[in-house]
Each structure stands twice: as C-alpha cells, then as structure tokens.
Design an enzyme around this catalytic site. Sequence first.
Site, short mmCIF file in Angstrom:
data_model
loop_
_atom_site.label_atom_id
_atom_site.label_comp_id
_atom_site.label_asym_id
_atom_site.label_seq_id
_atom_site.Cartn_x
_atom_site.Cartn_y
_atom_site.Cartn_z
N ASP A 23 1.34 -2.62 4.50
CA ASP A 23 1.73 -1.56 3.56
C ASP A 23 2.24 -2.28 2.31
O ASP A 23 3.33 -2.84 2.31
CB ASP A 23 2.84 -0.71 4.20
CG ASP A 23 3.47 0.27 3.20
OD1 ASP A 23 2.98 0.38 2.05
OD2 ASP A 23 4.46 0.93 3.58
N LYS A 87 2.75 -2.59 -8.37
CA LYS A 87 1.71 -1.72 -7.82
C LYS A 87 1.30 -0.63 -8.81
O LYS A 87 0.15 -0.21 -8.86
CB LYS A 87 2.22 -1.09 -6.52
CG LYS A 87 1.23 -0.19 -5.82
CD LYS A 87 1.79 0.27 -4.49
CE LYS A 87 0.90 1.25 -3.77
NZ LYS A 87 1.48 1.60 -2.45
N GLU A 187 -2.75 5.67 2.51
CA GLU A 187 -1.44 5.67 3.15
C GLU A 187 -1.21 6.89 4.04
O GLU A 187 -0.76 6.75 5.18
CB GLU A 187 -0.34 5.54 2.08
CG GLU A 187 -0.26 4.13 1.52
CD GLU A 187 0.47 4.02 0.20
OE1 GLU A 187 1.17 4.97 -0.19
OE2 GLU A 187 0.33 2.97 -0.45
N ASP A 211 5.49 11.84 1.16
CA ASP A 211 5.90 10.44 1.01
C ASP A 211 6.80 10.27 -0.21
O ASP A 211 6.35 10.34 -1.34
CB ASP A 211 4.64 9.56 0.88
CG ASP A 211 4.96 8.06 0.82
OD1 ASP A 211 6.14 7.70 0.62
OD2 ASP A 211 4.02 7.26 0.98
#
Length: 621
Positions: A23, A87, A187, A211
């Site tokens: 992850d 990211k 994800e 999330d």
Amino acid sequence: MAKVAINLSTGSLQQEEVIVGIDLGTTNSLVAYIHPEDKKPIAINDQGRGTIVPSVVHFTQQGETIVGTEAKDYLTTDPANTFYSVKRLLGKSYKDLGEHKDYYGYKIIDDDSEGLVKIRAKDKFYSPIELSAEILKELRERAEHSLKTPVNRAVITVPAYFNDSQRQATRDAGKLAGLEVLRIVNEPTAAALAYGIGIDPNEEKTVAVYDLGGGTFDISILSIHQGIFEVLSTHGDTYLGGDDFDRAIINYWIQENQLVADTVHQDKQLSQELRLKAEEAKKALSQQQLYVSKVGESIECGITRHKFEELIAPIVARTMESCKQAMADAKLQPEQIDAVIMVGGSTRVPLVYEAVSTFFGKPANNSLNPDEVVALGAAIQADILAGNRKDILLLDVTPLTLGIETMGGLMDPIIPRNSKIPTKAGRQYTTSVDGQVNMKISVYQGERDVVKENRKLAEFDLKGIPAMPAGFPKVDVNFILNADGILKVEAIELRSGVRQEVEVKPQYGLTDQQVEQMLMDSITHAKEDVATRMQIEARTTAEQMLYQVERFLEKNGQHLTEEEINLTRENVQQLKDVLAAGGDKDAIYAAVDRLEEQTSPFAERVMQISIKQAMAGKKIE
Ligand code: ADP
Ligand code: MG
C-alpha cells in the site's frame, strides 16, 4: 506462499520467493504478505519498528537517503530536502497542481507547465517516481530483512480514480525500486478482498469503501460479481483528511491561548510541536473523552471529544456529501449497499464511524485495522497471482472509453468504459485518399463523440503503406489493455504487413475530478454530441463523394459527353456551396444524393468500357 525447497545442485535449503502486497500511501505506506503456515495476510513489522512507514523521504547533507519516521523529523529542520505527499504528484504536470502549489514545503519546478513535475533537492532534480521508488525500496528492504528472503515481485495499490498516467508512474516507481510489479490494484478492491469479499466467485455484492487517510479522502462504490470488481462510481477530495482535523485542533488551541496565528506559523519549531501534539490529542480522543497536555511552559493543550467533534463536523459533512454524490452516480440507494468498509487511519475517529454508519443505515466494517487493510488485500491479490489460489479470478474495469479519431474529428470507441480488463479489441480502417502512404492514429480517452472534447493519449503514424487507391489498404488497429489499465496500441496494414505499435504513456494525468467531469459532460452533452456527430458524418460523406467524383472526372472524363461533364460540375459546385455555407446535414445529404444519382450511371459505363478494352487485350488505365 513461502514454500521451502531443496536446491538440488547445492543440496541446501532454499525458500521459495515471496510476492508482497504494497500500500503506497500519501501519508503512510505498508508492505504485507501471506503467512506460509496459517495462510493469512499480515503486515510486516521489521525489527519492532511498527507496520506503518510514513511516506516521507529525506536527503541528508551527506547524500544519504532516509525514509519513514526518521525522515519525518526533518520536516521542520530541513523542509527543502524532505519530501511528503509525493503520491499526489505522480503522473501530474505543474499545471495539474492548480491552486495547490503552495501546499508543498519543498520546491516544485515550474519551467515546463505541460511536462511531468520535477522536484528540486539541493542541486539535483527528482521526479515523483524516483521519490516514490525510495519509499518502495525501503519497504522492500524491510520485507527482505524480516522474511529473510529476496523480494523481487509485488502487487501495488492505487486509488480507484488513478488514471493511466498515474498507474504507469506507480509501476515505473516499482521498477526503479527493483520490483517486478505483477499488478496494480485499486485500493478499494484490495480493501474488499481483505474482508474476504469477492473471493467466492458465486457471490454478488455491492460494497461502499470509505477511505479517509491523512490528506486524501475517497469513497468508491464497487459491484462485485463472478470475481469481477467493477467500480460503479468514485468521488472524493485529494486535499481533505486527518491533517485537517489536526489543523482544526491547532487553531482551537491558538484561540484558547490567545496566540497570534501568524506568529505561530512563522515559528517552524513551535508549529511542528503543536502539530505533533494535535495529532496525539486527536488519536487519544478516538479512545477517550478528554485530552490534556502542554507545549512548552505556557501553552495549554486541552480538548474534549465533544469540542473536537464540533470542530471537525463540517469536514466530516463534506465527506458525506461525496458519499451522496457517489451513490447518485452509481444510481443506488443506501439500502442496496451490502457492506460498508472503513479504510484509512482517520476512520478511527468515532464521529466519522457514526456518520458513515448512519448514512448507509448499517454498521460499517472496521474489524480489520484500517491502516493495514489495503496492504492486506494487496497481499491476498499477490497470493492469487502467485497461483496459490487457483480458483479465484480477479478483474478490474476501465473507467473511461478508449478510442481513436476518425474522419472529421469523431471519436470511434474501441474499448468502451467499464470493460473488464485485461482486454483486447480492434477495428479495421482504410485510407481516404489515393496513394496514401501514411496513416495517423490518434488515441483518445473519454465519453464524448468529438475527440476535441476528450483527452488525447497518444498519436503515431503508421508509415510505409504501399501506395494503393483510397479504400484499398486494410489497417487493423488493435487496443491491448493490460490488467493494470495500461494501454498498448498496434496498427497493421494487412496487405503489406507494415506494422507499428506504441505503449500509451500519457504526457500528464487527469485528476479524479476531471475523470468525473468527463463522465458528467458526456451525459449533459449527449444530445448535442449526437447532433454534432451526425453533422460531421454528413460533411465527411460529402467530402469523400467530392473527392471520388473529381478523381473520376480526371481519369475518365474522356468517356463522358460535354453535357454530362457540365451537369456533374454543376452538381459538384452545388454541394460545395452547401458545405461552404455551413449547411445542415439534411441540406448536405440532399446535395450528395443529387450528385450521386446523376453520376452513378457513369461508373457502370466506364466499367463496361474497361471490360471491353480488357477483352480486346488492352490494359485498364
Ligand atoms: P494514507 O492512506 O493517506 O497514507 P492513512 O490511512 O495512513 O493515510 O491515515 C493517516 C491518518 O490517520 C493521519 O492523519 C493520522 O493522524 C490518522 N490516524 C491514525 N490513527 C488515528 C486514530 N487513532 N484516531 C484518529 N486519527 C488517526
Ligand atoms: Mg491509504
């Protein structure tokens, strides 16, 4: 997965290779694997340092690279050489960053607004891919150290809204870290897998994955059937997360202690201390009702859970708005959702848990550690790819239609949106002009009928087609979309075998909002798009017709009477006038029909003549 085998040449025991799940988060990253004995996924905790590795990279004055918790300490002391949230920059251009450029404490280069961003550290430039690779290297080393076996292959997760460019960038980062990336997985798909959803191919479920991480939020609605994970919709905010909770607490303390906000923010040391305190307070309040502490001698840092909830209520409300939107996009009612899954550290906040459970009308699943759940799911996916769970087939779908530009700037869809991937599709095309030796292939992504409203992914020329009359060459254009959503396009001229292929690496990425916008636009503009398409098709037909008739007159004029030629010229001119006047499709077709009707007998006559000549032993022109 880690079976023990005997190496026959050396007689020594050797462990079979482990494939890990990673992850790669905006705030925190983790690596997990399937335990060889109990076959359960576990997050790797190397040397008791914890499973979570903060996604922070620091380059020291001595030229060393530090990743993780240690690197985080440099955020205040050496911000210019300490990189966080990279990211968010993956697969992005400077232009894509928009209003968020000031968010970063380090230098992002802005000389070329169309190219991918670069980051400066001292006198060197780094791409977000290289910085992400440093995080992946750290994870890989920890896994190797902890498992005492080489780790060369991995599955890496990305948000569902990541586009081609961002997925490709993630894959490249893996490659740079010396990893063979077997699969890029969404994800929310990984999170669902970790909860065992989708493992049974006969199961059909609709799942919501909420999330909330450190700096990003997303909600994805998945439909899972026969091992296929279809993203029905996704919504969110790439600048909203637990960091906002921390900031709300800091502002509250500034107010309570009657400090001047600007003075505090200018004092890097103090603001960092406050930030750490605020995060500590927030985490404590997930368990208890009251938090009391101090920064320095005089700053009182106390807060009740009640006050905290009051501060963050507007932020949580924004995430609920996204949930509403995602449900509307998926055309579903909350009662149609079978399971709600909580992902990300910030879902530990009780108010968040309650809000989500209330919205969906059922208790959300949070039995697995929300920090680890994505990595655990990635490990399961890795195990499936390693062939250890042969019964399971996992598929994703592509979020936007892929196609090529055809005459008149129209989009010709080749792989429709929501196709299961991997997939392959193709279509045959031909040339529109006699003797055409090159053919331009322009690849687009999007839902609109006209390519200029879609996003161009690539363009290349199929060169060296032998000269043939228009319509003769047969050009097969094939789209091969691999399991990561990365596209390869090949074009082959079948008569000659001339071949060309490109791997589509888009110049710069789309934000999740842009993907959504593209889908929304295709709906709002559907009617006008159809009209535009019909209009363009009419013009294209007319232009083709004019081209053919003019070529005919040039070649075969001698077989026609002067009267016929004049009439043809008249009708040609009429059609040209309609086009020049921007006539609508009905007017264009009327003129095309007239010309066609008048000239169609000619073709037959010329054919007859050609045949006669051929029979007389002469060569056809
Ligand atoms: P990402 O996926 O963006 O990398 P994470 O899922 O690791 O992020 O979430 C990190 C966030 O979760 C941070 O803001 C952190 O403060 C928050 N967090 C972690 N534990 C808790 C907790 N017990 N209570 C509230 N927030 C928490
Ligand atoms: Mg995350």
